[in-house]
Design a protein around this motif. Structure first.
Motif, mmCIF file in Angstrom:
data_model
loop_
_atom_site.group_PDB
_atom_site.id
_atom_site.type_symbol
_atom_site.label_atom_id
_atom_site.label_comp_id
_atom_site.label_asym_id
_atom_site.label_seq_id
_atom_site.Cartn_x
_atom_site.Cartn_y
_atom_site.Cartn_z
ATOM 1 N N GLU A 10 -7.232 3.064 7.433
ATOM 2 C CA GLU A 10 -7.362 2.474 6.100
ATOM 3 C C GLU A 10 -7.223 0.958 6.140
ATOM 4 N N LEU A 11 -6.267 0.495 6.942
ATOM 5 C CA LEU A 11 -6.057 -0.947 7.043
ATOM 6 C C LEU A 11 -7.306 -1.628 7.587
ATOM 7 N N LYS A 16 0.829 -1.208 0.000
ATOM 8 C CA LYS A 16 0.000 0.000 0.000
ATOM 9 C C LYS A 16 0.863 1.257 0.000
ATOM 10 N N SER A 42 8.119 -2.785 4.980
ATOM 11 C CA SER A 42 7.330 -3.824 5.623
ATOM 12 C C SER A 42 8.150 -5.069 5.888
ATOM 13 N N LEU A 78 4.708 -2.959 9.873
ATOM 14 C CA LEU A 78 4.704 -1.997 8.770
ATOM 15 C C LEU A 78 5.152 -0.634 9.278
ATOM 16 N N ARG A 103 -3.812 7.483 9.932
ATOM 17 C CA ARG A 103 -4.443 7.245 8.639
ATOM 18 C C ARG A 103 -4.256 5.779 8.242
ATOM 19 N N ALA A 104 -3.061 5.277 8.438
ATOM 20 C CA ALA A 104 -2.743 3.915 8.040
ATOM 21 C C ALA A 104 -3.623 2.931 8.785
ATOM 22 N N VAL A 153 5.077 3.135 8.657
ATOM 23 C CA VAL A 153 4.160 3.946 7.860
ATOM 24 C C VAL A 153 4.471 5.425 8.032
ATOM 25 N N PHE A 195 0.898 4.034 1.702
ATOM 26 C CA PHE A 195 1.337 4.679 2.939
ATOM 27 C C PHE A 195 2.389 3.854 3.691
ATOM 28 N N VAL A 196 2.712 2.670 3.187
ATOM 29 C CA VAL A 196 3.702 1.830 3.871
ATOM 30 C C VAL A 196 5.096 2.172 3.365
ATOM 31 N N ASP A 219 2.006 7.916 8.262
ATOM 32 C CA ASP A 219 1.049 8.501 9.197
ATOM 33 C C ASP A 219 0.281 7.368 9.851
ATOM 34 N N VAL A 220 0.522 7.208 11.149
ATOM 35 C CA VAL A 220 0.023 6.009 11.797
ATOM 36 C C VAL A 220 -1.501 6.006 11.910
#
Lengths: 307, 259
Positions: free
Chosen positions: A275-276, A249, A255, A264, A271-272, A266, A251-252, A268-269
């Motif tokens: 989304e996840l 993705k 990984s 992962l 937002r991530a 990221v 934002f990653v 922005d923690v």
């Protein structure tokens, strides 16, 4: 208490054609506890031996300051415990302490008093009357600490003090160190990060003869920790496939995926994480854990060591 | 000085607890006493050996007391030196190899005191053991063989003691240079043996060599014995012992210090 106690400038050591320590510089403040961390073979022991005055540096300088002034012979101010302390097996623990106390310049009477005190402090009061030949590894380590401290040094230098001990012995020594560090400046080397985090406030990270990271524990945590999401999913096909794809993705940043777990890094923690989770729900993926947090020192250590 | 006393006391304690103070003097005493006793009873020993042809007679001219003492010194040249080398060879290398010396040298100690204590304790052990053994030999020789002139005995003994000191000092030097114990024994024994053999083969070039000290002490015991080059050899030997000491101090310092 921010006066400097030890100043190391451009310290290097060369064995034949191999440079083991490559011009490192650092300083240790009075009253602090510094850990020299690094993988095996990073040059920790060589550095420690040069600081203790047992090995002649190829270049650079080590200066110990007492009352703010450099001293010519640092040995009276230093207590040193080698990696695997060896004693005279035919001596008793008390005899060895008395001997090292007197060698360090105490009078007979002072040495006798300090011997009794330190045998108590390291829990060897009864064993002190027995020959060292019959001591366990943990007892030898504790006796080693006592002999390093008997002349009240300003700086205690320890080489891998807990690495060779079983969990119980290790806990004993760490507890002792926690007490000692209230009175004495401590520098110790280790390859176990956890030990350093437990008692130290300063970190010096070494790799291949160089210091790759240094600073206070708080500072390192603040500066180098990165937002990380740790994920664990169920064992079914769908979840596994989803996890494997999650690394791709946008934002990653980076990984690490193995089996049902992923770590992962990221941008922005928040937002991530959102989304996840949304993605996982829409695809009917079973998430066992999702943790949004910061990378630990362990991650930093591994990164510094591998990079 | 203070540290020298500490180191010396520790060496003595170590030699006591490892029973060196027991077995080295005992072996020297045995070696010393055996020679006169064996000489005195040799005819009886041969008779009782039992495998002699009938009617054979052996006449052994009874040796003089001085001859027996000279033979005793010959015993020390082989087995005595071997025992001496074996008992002191790991005094320096052992501590270096085990790692105890790391802890010792991290303390504000002087390398000279450290080495001097090793030297002093080695010399005491050698002197006491030899004095006991040689004294025993002298006593038994006088009791069962015959009187010997005291002046000659003492002179011979002193020169021989000097040779043992030399061998001990050599061993300690090698101990500061090499790690493996068999290597130390081999080198020190070999060097001592070569030196004493060389003075047999090339007497012209080795008049003052420490290796000629055993011969010099045997010469003192000869009737109207006058030893050539005795003073020179003694002085050179003392100089060698001192040089070995200085070299060992330098070597120990080099290995540990910021020098």
């Amino acid at each position: 208490m921010t006066r400097e106690l030890l100043q190391v400038k451009g310290l290097s050591k060369r064995f034949k054609d191999r440079e083991v320590v490559k011009g490192i510089s650092f300083s240790i403040a009075e009253g602090s506890c510094a850990a020299l961390i690094g993988p095996n073979g990073a040059g920790k022991t060589t550095t420690i031996r040069m600081l203790a005055g047992l090995l002649q540096p190829s270049g650079g300088s080590v200066v110990l300051l007492a009352e703010g002034r450099p001293v010519a012979d640092p040995r009276p101010y230093i207590g040193y415990l080698p990696q695997m302390p060896v004693f005279y097996p035919w001596m008793t623990g008390a005899e060895f302490l008395l001997y090292s106390g007197e060698l360090a310049g105490l009078t007979r009477r002072e040495a006798t008093r300090e011997t009794g005190k330190w045998l108590d402090a390291v829990g060897l009061r009864d064993a002190g009357k027995r020959r060292i030949g019959g001591y366990s590894g943990g007892m030898k380590q504790r006796l080693g600490l006592a002999q390093a401290l008997i002349h009240r040094p300003r700086l205690l230098i320890l080489d891998e003090p807990v690495s060779a001990l079983d969990p119980a012995g290790r806990k004993d020594v760490l507890t002792l160190l926690q007490r000692i560090r209230l009175e004495t400046t401590v520098l110790f080397s280790t390859h176990v990060l956890h030990d350093a985090e437990e008692i130290c406030d300063e970190i010096l990270m070494m790799r291949e003869g160089e210091i790759v990271l240094q600073g206070s524990l708080d500072h390192l945590r603040r500066t180098y920790s990165e937002p990380v999401i740790r994920l664990e999913v169920g064992g079914d096909e769908v979840s596994r496939a989803w996890l494997a794809a999650a690394g791709g993705k946008d934002f990653v940043v980076q990984s690490e995926i193995s089996g049902g777990r992923a770590k992962l890094r990221v941008a922005d923690v928040e937002r991530a994480a959102l989304e996840l989770m949304a993605d996982a729900v829409s695809r009917r993926v079973t998430i066992r854990t999702l943790e949004a947090g910061q990378s630990t020192l362990e991650d930093l250590f591994l990164k510094a060591v591998r990079s | 000085m203070m540290q020298f006393k500490l180191f010396f006391r520790k060496e003595m304690l170590e030699m006591g607890r490892s029973y060196k103070w027991l077995w080295v003097p005992l072996v020297f005493l045995m070696l010393g006493v055996m020679q006169p006793v064996m000489t005195r009873f040799m005819p009886e020993i041969l008779k009782s050996a039992g495998n002699m042809p009938k009617g054979m007679t052996i006449t052994i001219a009874p040796p003089s007391g001085a001859e027996v003492l000279a033979q005793t010194l010959g015993q020390y040249s082989s087995i005595g030196i071997l025992i001496l080398v074996l008992s002191v060879m790991t005094m320096i290398s052992g501590e270096r190899q085990s790692g105890v010396s790391q802890m010792i040298f991290a303390k504000p100690v002087s390398y000279v005191s450290y080495a001097a204590a090793k030297w002093a304790s080695m010399l005491s052990l050698v002197t006491a053991s030899f004095a006991l053994g040689y004294g025993g030999a002298w006593y038994y020789t006088v009791q069962i063989i015959g009187a010997v002139e005291a002046g000659a005995v003492v002179k011979a003994g002193l020169f021989y003691l000097l040779w043992l000191w030399f061998a001990g000092a050599l061993t300690l030097l090698v101990s500061s240079l090499l790690d493996p114990a068999p290597g130390i024994a081999f080198v020190s024994l070999g060097a001592a043996l070569l030196l004493s053999m060389a003075s047999g083969w090339l007497p012209r070039y080795t008049v003052y060599s420490p290796g000629s000290l055993p011969q010099i002490s045997a010469q003192w015991l000869e009737p109207a014995g006058e030893a050539k080059g005795a003073v020179g050899a003694a002085l050179l030997c003392l100089a060698c012992i001192f040089i070995f000491f200085a070299a060992a101090v330098y070597r120990i310092k080099l290995r540990y210090s910021k020098g």
